[in-house]
Design a protein around this motif. Structure first.
Motif, PDB file in Angstrom:
ATOM      1  N   MET A 107       0.764  -1.351  -0.201  1.00  0.00           N
ATOM      2  CA  MET A 107      -0.574   0.093   0.160  1.00  0.00           C
ATOM      3  C   MET A 107       0.713   1.164  -0.010  1.00  0.00           C
ATOM      4  O   MET A 107       1.992   0.804   1.098  1.00  0.00           O
ATOM      5  CB  MET A 107      -0.861   0.230   0.907  1.00  0.00           C
ATOM      6  N   GLU A 108       0.501   2.428  -1.037  1.00  0.00           N
ATOM      7  CA  GLU A 108       0.840   3.604  -1.149  1.00  0.00           C
ATOM      8  C   GLU A 108       0.574   4.929  -1.391  1.00  0.00           C
ATOM      9  O   GLU A 108      -0.889   4.452  -1.909  1.00  0.00           O
ATOM     10  CB  GLU A 108       2.164   3.293  -1.550  1.00  0.00           C
ATOM     11  N   LEU A 109       0.617   6.096  -0.734  1.00  0.00           N
ATOM     12  CA  LEU A 109      -0.270   7.147  -1.128  1.00  0.00           C
ATOM     13  C   LEU A 109       0.438   7.869  -1.718  1.00  0.00           C
ATOM     14  O   LEU A 109       1.818   8.428  -1.702  1.00  0.00           O
ATOM     15  CB  LEU A 109      -0.429   7.547  -0.149  1.00  0.00           C
ATOM     16  N   ARG A 110       0.161   8.726  -2.855  1.00  0.00           N
ATOM     17  CA  ARG A 110       0.920   9.674  -3.520  1.00  0.00           C
ATOM     18  C   ARG A 110       1.139  10.371  -2.778  1.00  0.00           C
ATOM     19  O   ARG A 110       0.812  11.217  -1.598  1.00  0.00           O
ATOM     20  CB  ARG A 110       0.047   9.537  -4.701  1.00  0.00           C
ATOM     21  N   MET A 111       2.478  11.743  -3.226  1.00  0.00           N
ATOM     22  CA  MET A 111       2.984  12.641  -3.031  1.00  0.00           C
ATOM     23  C   MET A 111       3.270  13.676  -3.620  1.00  0.00           C
ATOM     24  O   MET A 111       2.904  13.698  -4.530  1.00  0.00           O
ATOM     25  CB  MET A 111       4.032  12.271  -2.311  1.00  0.00           C
ATOM     26  N   GLU A 112       2.487  14.521  -3.329  1.00  0.00           N
ATOM     27  CA  GLU A 112       1.969  15.946  -3.918  1.00  0.00           C
ATOM     28  C   GLU A 112       2.563  17.857  -3.581  1.00  0.00           C
ATOM     29  O   GLU A 112       2.652  17.274  -1.667  1.00  0.00           O
ATOM     30  CB  GLU A 112       0.596  16.705  -4.286  1.00  0.00           C
ATOM     31  N   ARG A 153      -1.098  -4.229   9.673  1.00  0.00           N
ATOM     32  CA  ARG A 153       0.238  -3.474   9.305  1.00  0.00           C
ATOM     33  C   ARG A 153       0.578  -3.255   8.341  1.00  0.00           C
ATOM     34  O   ARG A 153       1.606  -2.324   7.887  1.00  0.00           O
ATOM     35  CB  ARG A 153       0.691  -4.908   9.570  1.00  0.00           C
ATOM     36  N   GLU A 154       0.194  -3.462   7.255  1.00  0.00           N
ATOM     37  CA  GLU A 154       0.021  -2.650   6.103  1.00  0.00           C
ATOM     38  C   GLU A 154      -0.592  -1.338   6.190  1.00  0.00           C
ATOM     39  O   GLU A 154       0.297  -0.034   5.371  1.00  0.00           O
ATOM     40  CB  GLU A 154      -0.389  -3.545   4.824  1.00  0.00           C
ATOM     41  N   ILE A 155      -1.778  -1.135   6.661  1.00  0.00           N
ATOM     42  CA  ILE A 155      -2.351   0.303   6.613  1.00  0.00           C
ATOM     43  C   ILE A 155      -0.961   1.107   7.718  1.00  0.00           C
ATOM     44  O   ILE A 155      -0.900   2.088   7.385  1.00  0.00           O
ATOM     45  CB  ILE A 155      -3.380  -0.006   7.536  1.00  0.00           C
ATOM     46  N   VAL A 156      -0.976   0.461   8.892  1.00  0.00           N
ATOM     47  CA  VAL A 156      -0.089   1.200   9.554  1.00  0.00           C
ATOM     48  C   VAL A 156       1.272   1.419   9.209  1.00  0.00           C
ATOM     49  O   VAL A 156       2.016   2.836   9.617  1.00  0.00           O
ATOM     50  CB  VAL A 156      -0.009   0.282  10.584  1.00  0.00           C
ATOM     51  N   GLY A 157       2.039   1.064   8.109  1.00  0.00           N
ATOM     52  CA  GLY A 157       2.836   0.564   8.112  1.00  0.00           C
ATOM     53  C   GLY A 157       3.100   2.031   7.346  1.00  0.00           C
ATOM     54  O   GLY A 157       4.301   2.638   6.894  1.00  0.00           O
ATOM     55  N   LEU A 158       2.418   2.511   6.358  1.00  0.00           N
ATOM     56  CA  LEU A 158       2.019   3.999   5.635  1.00  0.00           C
ATOM     57  C   LEU A 158       2.495   5.285   6.230  1.00  0.00           C
ATOM     58  O   LEU A 158       2.711   6.345   6.064  1.00  0.00           O
ATOM     59  CB  LEU A 158       0.333   4.651   4.738  1.00  0.00           C
ATOM     60  N   PRO A 200     -13.105   9.428  -0.344  1.00  0.00           N
ATOM     61  CA  PRO A 200     -11.675  10.481  -0.323  1.00  0.00           C
ATOM     62  C   PRO A 200     -10.404   9.761  -0.617  1.00  0.00           C
ATOM     63  O   PRO A 200      -9.942   9.508   0.113  1.00  0.00           O
ATOM     64  CB  PRO A 200     -12.094  11.540  -0.248  1.00  0.00           C
ATOM     65  N   GLU A 201      -9.514   9.640  -1.742  1.00  0.00           N
ATOM     66  CA  GLU A 201      -8.352   9.285  -2.512  1.00  0.00           C
ATOM     67  C   GLU A 201      -7.258  10.541  -1.083  1.00  0.00           C
ATOM     68  O   GLU A 201      -7.921  11.927  -0.805  1.00  0.00           O
ATOM     69  CB  GLU A 201      -7.399   9.772  -3.283  1.00  0.00           C
ATOM     70  N   LEU A 202      -7.225  10.163  -0.131  1.00  0.00           N
ATOM     71  CA  LEU A 202      -5.396  10.596   0.226  1.00  0.00           C
ATOM     72  C   LEU A 202      -4.330  10.046   0.013  1.00  0.00           C
ATOM     73  O   LEU A 202      -3.937   9.857  -0.550  1.00  0.00           O
ATOM     74  CB  LEU A 202      -5.969   9.679   2.197  1.00  0.00           C
ATOM     75  N   VAL A 203      -4.058  11.584   0.417  1.00  0.00           N
ATOM     76  CA  VAL A 203      -2.179  12.310  -0.745  1.00  0.00           C
ATOM     77  C   VAL A 203      -1.816  12.822   0.487  1.00  0.00           C
ATOM     78  O   VAL A 203      -2.475  13.572   1.628  1.00  0.00           O
ATOM     79  CB  VAL A 203      -3.374  12.962  -1.861  1.00  0.00           C
ATOM     80  N   PHE A 204      -0.263  11.948   0.371  1.00  0.00           N
ATOM     81  CA  PHE A 204       0.485  12.761   1.166  1.00  0.00           C
ATOM     82  C   PHE A 204       0.597  14.300   0.421  1.00  0.00           C
ATOM     83  O   PHE A 204       1.152  14.511  -0.553  1.00  0.00           O
ATOM     84  CB  PHE A 204       1.639  12.346   2.271  1.00  0.00           C
ATOM     85  N   LEU A 205       0.941  15.909   1.446  1.00  0.00           N
ATOM     86  CA  LEU A 205       0.900  16.888   0.574  1.00  0.00           C
ATOM     87  C   LEU A 205       2.236  17.911   1.681  1.00  0.00           C
ATOM     88  O   LEU A 205       1.747  17.592   2.732  1.00  0.00           O
ATOM     89  CB  LEU A 205      -0.611  17.670   0.664  1.00  0.00           C
ATOM     90  N   GLN A 206       2.731  18.039   0.683  1.00  0.00           N
ATOM     91  CA  GLN A 206       4.233  18.910   1.315  1.00  0.00           C
ATOM     92  C   GLN A 206       4.037  20.268   0.586  1.00  0.00           C
ATOM     93  O   GLN A 206       3.021  20.706   0.265  1.00  0.00           O
ATOM     94  CB  GLN A 206       5.430  18.087   0.866  1.00  0.00           C
ATOM     95  N   LEU A 207       4.045  20.885   1.872  1.00  0.00           N
ATOM     96  CA  LEU A 207       4.212  22.290   2.416  1.00  0.00           C
ATOM     97  C   LEU A 207       5.592  22.902   2.112  1.00  0.00           C
ATOM     98  O   LEU A 207       6.087  22.304   2.769  1.00  0.00           O
ATOM     99  CB  LEU A 207       3.756  22.581   2.912  1.00  0.00           C
ATOM    100  N   ASP A 208       6.177  23.652   1.362  1.00  0.00           N
ATOM    101  CA  ASP A 208       7.591  24.302   1.146  1.00  0.00           C
ATOM    102  C   ASP A 208       7.775  25.265   2.009  1.00  0.00           C
ATOM    103  O   ASP A 208       6.526  26.023   2.529  1.00  0.00           O
ATOM    104  CB  ASP A 208       7.907  24.467   0.092  1.00  0.00           C
ATOM    105  N   GLY A 260      -9.099   6.796   7.409  1.00  0.00           N
ATOM    106  CA  GLY A 260      -9.659   6.303   6.103  1.00  0.00           C
ATOM    107  C   GLY A 260      -9.335   5.071   5.315  1.00  0.00           C
ATOM    108  O   GLY A 260     -10.388   4.738   4.397  1.00  0.00           O
ATOM    109  N   GLU A 261      -8.246   5.016   5.376  1.00  0.00           N
ATOM    110  CA  GLU A 261      -7.628   3.609   4.556  1.00  0.00           C
ATOM    111  C   GLU A 261      -8.194   2.013   4.996  1.00  0.00           C
ATOM    112  O   GLU A 261      -8.630   1.323   4.535  1.00  0.00           O
ATOM    113  CB  GLU A 261      -5.938   3.355   5.080  1.00  0.00           C
ATOM    114  N   VAL A 262      -8.678   2.133   6.888  1.00  0.00           N
ATOM    115  CA  VAL A 262      -9.297   1.026   6.845  1.00  0.00           C
ATOM    116  C   VAL A 262     -10.756   0.856   6.611  1.00  0.00           C
ATOM    117  O   VAL A 262     -11.290   0.041   5.916  1.00  0.00           O
ATOM    118  CB  VAL A 262      -9.553   1.716   8.683  1.00  0.00           C
TER     119      VAL A 262
END
Length: 261
Positions: free
Chosen positions: A1-6, A207-212, A65-73, A54-56
């Motif tokens: 499992m993985e989430l996109r990064m934007e 464990r896959e979910i927690v591994g995120l 809704p899709e969950l995404v990691f979001l980076q703030l510079d 959300g992933e459970v």
């Protein structure tokens, strides 16, 4: 499992008053997201609850809704005129969490929108598992989008992690707050949906979910607790609750009985 990064490219507007101040923002992929900020309220623990919850829900076949990691510079938000929002953005530099924005979605209204017993039972089961205190008639955290029910906002789940002591007691607890769940009156098939949901949410999948959970979200300054030990505790908590789901099912059924007395 993985989430996109934007990367967040544009802050559009805050979505509601309150301590967490989630916002609507645009990311580098051109889509809009509801951003949950690490610098707000309960910090990264709220983001962890949002991520796990959300992933459970997604694994259980519920619409999220899709969950995404979001980076703030570091430069993001410098032109924001509101001091409170500017402070929030400064405190949230780094990795945050976003939910894909469901444009045109309407808040679920239990007096207007019908939910069948099977779906209601699955959602109540989920929230009792997660100890989610925030799916009430006052704040349903449910949306209707294209005539389908979507779940949002799981940041008030897993509240055992705010004290991080005696997690076993919480894992085996009945979750009395289920009596306030907005869908409890319709949740008449809790026993019937239990086996199917447990079959989906296996220890390996947990464990896959927690591994995120990113390492960056686990810097709690708690001496002697490693990141892997923290992830392991989340996994053990959820695994035990799934294995002993009869405890929270009985509590929910008891609460239903009080409703229909």
């Amino acid at each position: 499992m993985e989430l996109r990064m934007e990367n967040v490219t544009r802050y559009i507007m805050p979505l509601r008053e309150g301590g967490s101040l989630p916002a609507l923002a645009e990311a580098g992929d051109g889509f809009k997201y509801v951003v949950k900020f690490r610098g707000a309220g309960h910090g990264t623990k709220a983001l962890i609850a949002e991520l796990i919850g959300g992933e459970v829900a997604r694994v259980l076949g519920l619409r999220v809704p899709e969950l995404v990691f979001l980076q703030l510079d570091e430069a993001f938000g410098q032109a924001e005129g509101d001091e409170e929002i500017q402070d929030l953005l400064k405190a949230s530099r780094g990795l945050n969490l976003g939910l894909h924005f469901l444009s045109g979605a309407l808040a679920f209204d239990p007096t207007v929108n019908a939910v069948d017993a099977e779906l209601a039972s699955k959602i109540v089961w989920l929230d009792a598992l997660l100890t989610n205190i925030d799916r009430t008639i006052r704040n349903t955290n449910l949306l209707m989008w294209y005539k389908e029910l979507w779940l949002i906002d799981h940041g008030s789940s897993l509240y055992f992690h705010y004290s991080w002591t005696n997690w076993q007691k919480h894992a085996f607890g009945p979750f009395a707050e289920v009596k306030n769940h907005v869908l409890l009156p319709q949740a008449s098939l809790l026993t019937e949906v239990d086996a199917g949901l447990k079959a989906l949410l296996t220890p390996g999948k947990i464990r896959e979910i927690v591994g995120l959970i990113p390492d960056d979200w686990l810097n709690w300054n708690d001496p002697g607790i490693s990141n892997e030990e923290i992830r392991d505790t989340y996994a053990r908590f959820l695994t035990e609750r799934v294995a002993h789901s009869d405890i929270f099912i009985k509590e929910a059924q008891h609460a239903r009985g009080e409703i229909f007395v």
